[in-house]
Design a protein around this motif. Structure first.
Motif, PDB file in Angstrom:
ATOM      1  N   THR A  36       0.820  -1.353   0.256  1.00 43.50           N
ATOM      2  CA  THR A  36       0.095  -0.030  -0.008  1.00 43.50           C
ATOM      3  C   THR A  36       0.768   1.062   0.043  1.00 43.50           C
ATOM      4  OG1 THR A  36      -1.648  -1.002   1.141  1.00 43.50           O
ATOM      5  CG2 THR A  36      -2.013   1.120   1.052  1.00 43.50           C
ATOM      6  N   GLY A  37       1.837   1.177   0.688  1.00 41.79           N
ATOM      7  CA  GLY A  37       3.012   2.604   0.871  1.00 41.79           C
ATOM      8  C   GLY A  37       3.419   2.599  -0.592  1.00 41.79           C
ATOM      9  N   ILE A  38       4.023   1.498  -1.109  1.00 36.12           N
ATOM     10  CA  ILE A  38       4.713   1.561  -2.376  1.00 36.12           C
ATOM     11  C   ILE A  38       3.655   2.024  -3.347  1.00 36.12           C
ATOM     12  CG2 ILE A  38       5.439   0.340  -4.330  1.00 36.12           C
ATOM     13  CD1 ILE A  38       6.867  -1.430  -1.960  1.00 36.12           C
ATOM     14  N   PHE A  39       2.352   1.422  -3.387  1.00 33.13           N
ATOM     15  CA  PHE A  39       1.278   2.207  -4.285  1.00 33.13           C
ATOM     16  C   PHE A  39       1.003   3.522  -4.158  1.00 33.13           C
ATOM     17  CE2 PHE A  39      -3.189   1.898  -6.060  1.00 33.13           C
ATOM     18  CZ  PHE A  39      -2.901   1.427  -7.630  1.00 33.13           C
ATOM     19  N   SER A  40       1.122   3.838  -3.165  1.00 32.53           N
ATOM     20  CA  SER A  40       0.816   5.308  -2.659  1.00 32.53           C
ATOM     21  C   SER A  40       1.987   6.131  -3.259  1.00 32.53           C
ATOM     22  CB  SER A  40       0.287   5.893  -1.364  1.00 32.53           C
ATOM     23  OG  SER A  40       1.780   5.619  -0.332  1.00 32.53           O
ATOM     24  N   LEU A  41       3.260   5.887  -3.180  1.00 35.74           N
ATOM     25  CA  LEU A  41       4.450   6.556  -3.740  1.00 35.74           C
ATOM     26  C   LEU A  41       4.277   6.470  -5.272  1.00 35.74           C
ATOM     27  CD1 LEU A  41       7.383   5.521  -1.265  1.00 35.74           C
ATOM     28  CD2 LEU A  41       5.981   7.817  -1.496  1.00 35.74           C
ATOM     29  N   LEU A  42       3.833   5.537  -5.707  1.00 35.80           N
ATOM     30  CA  LEU A  42       3.783   5.492  -7.130  1.00 35.80           C
ATOM     31  C   LEU A  42       2.845   6.379  -7.701  1.00 35.80           C
ATOM     32  CD1 LEU A  42       4.570   3.635  -9.906  1.00 35.80           C
ATOM     33  CD2 LEU A  42       2.503   2.220  -9.198  1.00 35.80           C
ATOM     34  N   LEU A  43       1.606   6.290  -7.067  1.00 36.19           N
ATOM     35  CA  LEU A  43       0.555   7.266  -7.361  1.00 36.19           C
ATOM     36  C   LEU A  43       0.815   8.716  -7.193  1.00 36.19           C
ATOM     37  CD1 LEU A  43      -2.650   5.395  -6.064  1.00 36.19           C
ATOM     38  CD2 LEU A  43      -1.906   5.531  -8.456  1.00 36.19           C
ATOM     39  N   LEU A  44       1.579   9.077  -6.215  1.00 36.51           N
ATOM     40  CA  LEU A  44       2.074  10.490  -6.051  1.00 36.51           C
ATOM     41  C   LEU A  44       3.048  10.763  -7.076  1.00 36.51           C
ATOM     42  CD1 LEU A  44       2.749  12.988  -4.166  1.00 36.51           C
ATOM     43  CD2 LEU A  44       4.588  11.563  -3.210  1.00 36.51           C
ATOM     44  N   PHE A  61      -4.181  18.598  -5.962  1.00 36.18           N
ATOM     45  CA  PHE A  61      -4.779  18.028  -4.652  1.00 36.18           C
ATOM     46  C   PHE A  61      -4.828  16.673  -4.716  1.00 36.18           C
ATOM     47  CE2 PHE A  61      -7.192  22.120  -5.776  1.00 36.18           C
ATOM     48  CZ  PHE A  61      -7.111  22.734  -4.509  1.00 36.18           C
ATOM     49  N   ALA A  62      -4.876  15.823  -5.590  1.00 33.86           N
ATOM     50  CA  ALA A  62      -4.568  14.555  -5.710  1.00 33.86           C
ATOM     51  C   ALA A  62      -3.221  14.047  -5.239  1.00 33.86           C
ATOM     52  CB  ALA A  62      -5.067  13.837  -7.141  1.00 33.86           C
ATOM     53  N   ALA A  63      -2.256  14.717  -5.638  1.00 36.14           N
ATOM     54  CA  ALA A  63      -0.899  14.411  -5.494  1.00 36.14           C
ATOM     55  C   ALA A  63      -0.780  14.697  -3.778  1.00 36.14           C
ATOM     56  CB  ALA A  63       0.091  15.232  -6.302  1.00 36.14           C
ATOM     57  N   ALA A  64      -1.358  15.820  -3.334  1.00 33.11           N
ATOM     58  CA  ALA A  64      -1.170  16.025  -1.968  1.00 33.11           C
ATOM     59  C   ALA A  64      -1.769  14.893  -1.139  1.00 33.11           C
ATOM     60  CB  ALA A  64      -1.675  17.575  -1.465  1.00 33.11           C
ATOM     61  N   ALA A  65      -2.975  14.380  -1.778  1.00 29.67           N
ATOM     62  CA  ALA A  65      -3.849  13.471  -1.014  1.00 29.67           C
ATOM     63  C   ALA A  65      -2.910  11.985  -1.052  1.00 29.67           C
ATOM     64  CB  ALA A  65      -5.119  13.369  -1.654  1.00 29.67           C
ATOM     65  N   PHE A  66      -2.402  11.776  -1.951  1.00 26.58           N
ATOM     66  CA  PHE A  66      -1.453  10.537  -2.092  1.00 26.58           C
ATOM     67  C   PHE A  66      -0.138  10.770  -1.020  1.00 26.58           C
ATOM     68  CE2 PHE A  66      -3.273  10.033  -6.506  1.00 26.58           C
ATOM     69  CZ  PHE A  66      -4.128   8.969  -6.024  1.00 26.58           C
ATOM     70  N   LEU A  68      -0.315  12.620   1.668  1.00 21.26           N
ATOM     71  CA  LEU A  68      -0.599  12.588   2.999  1.00 21.26           C
ATOM     72  C   LEU A  68      -0.826  11.277   3.273  1.00 21.26           C
ATOM     73  CD1 LEU A  68      -1.239  14.671   5.166  1.00 21.26           C
ATOM     74  CD2 LEU A  68      -3.559  14.935   4.379  1.00 21.26           C
ATOM     75  N   PHE A  69      -1.427  10.370   2.413  1.00 23.37           N
ATOM     76  CA  PHE A  69      -1.780   8.891   2.553  1.00 23.37           C
ATOM     77  C   PHE A  69      -0.563   8.190   3.008  1.00 23.37           C
ATOM     78  CE2 PHE A  69      -2.776   4.716   1.384  1.00 23.37           C
ATOM     79  CZ  PHE A  69      -3.840   4.320   2.204  1.00 23.37           C
ATOM     80  N   GLY A  70       0.570   8.484   2.197  1.00 23.86           N
ATOM     81  CA  GLY A  70       1.799   7.855   2.478  1.00 23.86           C
ATOM     82  C   GLY A  70       2.555   8.252   3.923  1.00 23.86           C
ATOM     83  N   ILE A  71       2.282   9.566   4.351  1.00 23.16           N
ATOM     84  CA  ILE A  71       2.904   9.992   5.453  1.00 23.16           C
ATOM     85  C   ILE A  71       1.975   9.248   6.344  1.00 23.16           C
ATOM     86  CG2 ILE A  71       2.996  12.013   7.365  1.00 23.16           C
ATOM     87  CD1 ILE A  71       3.724  13.603   4.477  1.00 23.16           C
ATOM     88  N   GLN A  72       0.763   9.109   6.355  1.00 17.58           N
ATOM     89  CA  GLN A  72      -0.237   8.458   7.300  1.00 17.58           C
ATOM     90  C   GLN A  72       0.247   7.015   7.603  1.00 17.58           C
ATOM     91  OE1 GLN A  72      -4.341   8.077   6.034  1.00 17.58           O
ATOM     92  NE2 GLN A  72      -5.054   7.727   8.408  1.00 17.58           N
ATOM     93  N   GLY A 100      -8.466  14.950   6.191  1.00 16.06           N
ATOM     94  CA  GLY A 100      -7.597  15.758   5.017  1.00 16.06           C
ATOM     95  C   GLY A 100      -7.486  15.184   3.704  1.00 16.06           C
ATOM     96  N   ILE A 101      -7.289  13.970   3.448  1.00 17.38           N
ATOM     97  CA  ILE A 101      -7.122  13.098   2.198  1.00 17.38           C
ATOM     98  C   ILE A 101      -8.430  13.199   1.555  1.00 17.38           C
ATOM     99  CG2 ILE A 101      -6.959  10.812   1.428  1.00 17.38           C
ATOM    100  CD1 ILE A 101      -4.831  10.308   3.638  1.00 17.38           C
ATOM    101  N   LEU A 102      -9.725  12.924   2.532  1.00 14.46           N
ATOM    102  CA  LEU A 102     -10.862  12.894   1.794  1.00 14.46           C
ATOM    103  C   LEU A 102     -11.140  14.738   0.902  1.00 14.46           C
ATOM    104  CD1 LEU A 102     -12.956  10.933   4.147  1.00 14.46           C
ATOM    105  CD2 LEU A 102     -12.302  10.263   1.757  1.00 14.46           C
ATOM    106  N   VAL A 103     -10.899  15.361   2.130  1.00 17.53           N
ATOM    107  CA  VAL A 103     -11.166  16.772   1.542  1.00 17.53           C
ATOM    108  C   VAL A 103     -10.241  17.109   0.204  1.00 17.53           C
ATOM    109  CG1 VAL A 103     -10.711  19.241   2.103  1.00 17.53           C
ATOM    110  CG2 VAL A 103     -11.711  17.796   3.656  1.00 17.53           C
TER     111      VAL A 103
END
Length: 114
Positions: A36-44, A61-66, A68-72, A100-103
């Motif tokens: 999941t972490g690797i996939f979030s970095l890939l999406l970022l 906005f999507a990049a920031a969400a990805f 934030l998800f990786g940091i979470q 924040g991710i959802l927003v």
């Protein structure tokens, strides 16, 4: 003597089986979290690349969400593995990050392009 040995031996087998099951579940959870972490970095990376090509602010906005998800995920992983991070405010921080991710995804969807 044999009765005690048989009882102890059977208890050892039962408890070792439960320990093996826990290790399987823990390692499976760790593998899923890593993927999941690797996939979030890939999406970022993909969203940053898409922004550089299109210059659409919605993609930021999507990049920031990805990100934030990786940091979470990192914070949750550290909380599970390091004892002193097991504080109550960590769960508040991760819940706020989820909000924040959802927003950010909401803004990426509804924001009008210029």
């Amino acid at each position: 003597m044999y009765v005690i040995f048989d009882t102890i031996l059977s208890l050892l087998f039962v408890h070792s089986g439960m320990l093996l099951e826990l290790d399987i579940f823990e390692s499976t959870e760790t593998i899923i979290l890593a993927i999941t972490g690797i996939f979030s970095l890939l999406l970022l990376g993909l969203s940053i690349s898409a922004y550089l090509k299109t210059r659409l602010n919605k993609i930021l906005f999507a990049a920031a969400a990805f990100a934030l998800f990786g940091i979470q995920l990192l914070i949750e992983s550290l909380e599970e593995n390091i004892e002193f991070l097991d504080m109550q405010f960590i769960s508040i921080i991760t819940s706020a990050m989820t909000l924040g991710i959802l927003v950010l995804f909401f803004l990426a969807i509804v924001k009008k392009s210029r």
